[in-house]
Every structure is written in C-alpha cells, then in structure tokens.
Design an enzyme around this catalytic site. Sequence first.
Site, PDB file in Angstrom:
ATOM      1  N   CYS A  72      22.024  34.603  56.029  1.00  0.00           N
ATOM      2  CA  CYS A  72      23.398  34.438  55.561  1.00  0.00           C
ATOM      3  C   CYS A  72      23.773  35.558  54.597  1.00  0.00           C
ATOM      4  O   CYS A  72      22.912  36.248  54.040  1.00  0.00           O
ATOM      5  CB  CYS A  72      23.539  33.114  54.831  1.00  0.00           C
ATOM      6  SG  CYS A  72      23.083  31.664  55.782  1.00  0.00           S
ATOM      7  N   GLU A  74      24.972  35.201  51.593  1.00  0.00           N
ATOM      8  CA  GLU A  74      24.563  34.904  50.222  1.00  0.00           C
ATOM      9  C   GLU A  74      23.113  35.306  49.987  1.00  0.00           C
ATOM     10  O   GLU A  74      22.769  35.877  48.949  1.00  0.00           O
ATOM     11  CB  GLU A  74      24.726  33.406  49.922  1.00  0.00           C
ATOM     12  CG  GLU A  74      26.149  32.910  50.041  1.00  0.00           C
ATOM     13  CD  GLU A  74      26.494  32.401  51.452  1.00  0.00           C
ATOM     14  OE1 GLU A  74      25.955  32.949  52.443  1.00  0.00           O
ATOM     15  OE2 GLU A  74      27.299  31.468  51.545  1.00  0.00           O
ATOM     16  N   CYS A 112      25.437  27.429  52.622  1.00  0.00           N
ATOM     17  CA  CYS A 112      24.570  26.431  53.248  1.00  0.00           C
ATOM     18  C   CYS A 112      23.510  25.988  52.235  1.00  0.00           C
ATOM     19  O   CYS A 112      23.340  26.595  51.171  1.00  0.00           O
ATOM     20  CB  CYS A 112      23.930  26.995  54.509  1.00  0.00           C
ATOM     21  SG  CYS A 112      22.584  28.160  54.212  1.00  0.00           S
ATOM     22  N   CYS A 115      20.938  28.654  51.163  1.00  0.00           N
ATOM     23  CA  CYS A 115      21.473  29.655  50.230  1.00  0.00           C
ATOM     24  C   CYS A 115      21.650  29.070  48.839  1.00  0.00           C
ATOM     25  O   CYS A 115      21.409  29.746  47.841  1.00  0.00           O
ATOM     26  CB  CYS A 115      22.787  30.217  50.746  1.00  0.00           C
ATOM     27  SG  CYS A 115      22.552  31.342  52.135  1.00  0.00           S
TER      28      CYS A 115
HETATM   29 ZN   LIG Z   1      23.367  30.260  53.912  1.00  0.00          ZN
END
Ligand SMILES: [Zn+2]
Length: 157
Positions: A72, A74, A112, A115
């Site tokens: 991701c 992040e 998410c 993260c």
């Molecule tokens: Zn994430």
Amino acid sequence: MKTFDVITPIKALDFDELSIQEQNLVEIARDATYRSYAPYSHFRVGAAILLSNGEVVTGANQENAAYPSGTCAERSACFYAHAQYPDARFLKIAIAARGTDGEFVTEPAAPCGACRQALLEYETLAGAPVEILLAGRDKVYRLESVRSTLPLAFDSF
Ligand SMILES: [Zn+2]
C-alpha cells in the site's frame, strides 16, 4: 461484566480549513497518487509523511501480479521514510486516493489494518501522536493519532 466504548474522534474539514502546512501535505499526497502502480485494482493511493527534520516522504501503492507481494501507499511511504531518515520522527501523514474513474474519491479512503499497524510502530517510536489526514475530493478527515484508528492495538510488550 463491564462494557466500555472506544472512541475515534474524527474532524471533517473543508480543504481550506486546513493549515497551509496541512494543505501542502495533502497536495503532495494527491500528487503521489500519480506514481501509483495499480494495473490490477486501478485504485491509486498516495501518502505523504511529514518528518521532524522537515522532509516529506511520499509513497504510492505498488501492486504485483502475485497480489500479496505488492504494498500500500502508506507502508511504502513509512518504510521508505524510516529507511532514509531513521533518526527523524513522524509528525503527520496525509493519504489521498483516486478511484477506478481516475478522479479523487469523494469519501476519504482510510488505511487498511496492516498499514495502521505499520504506522503505529513509527508513532510509538516518535513518542507522540502522528496526525492522519484522509483526503477526499472536497473534504478531509483529521484523526489525532494512528492509535485512535486501531483500538486494542497489538504493541510491543
Ligand atoms: Zn494498507
């Protein structure tokens, strides 16, 4: 038996209610969405982390044909930030996303769970709350800390 509530305070702001520093961080996160590699989801996320040394480090989601091998925005940002500047503390993170239509999402997208857990590590290292700015097209959610997004977080013991 006792029950208790865990509260996550969220402030919903118009973009122009943000400080200039916050507006800049959101714009940097929006720019980072254009460096996303998302040929599978077509959901493009950008993150920008403001560090205590004044640097801003960005990340964007990086997908992979073997889906779990991607990461991701992040996490790409926070791992890169700490790898580049291990002595700097995280101060704030802004996150922006563009949907499959290529437009910035109306409702701000939240990190998410993985993260949130990764960011919590750096908030703990910072020793102070890391503010989160979740940017939608016209509004921004401001959260006071990573921990506030992760009730009963797993932490180092
Ligand atoms: Zn994430």
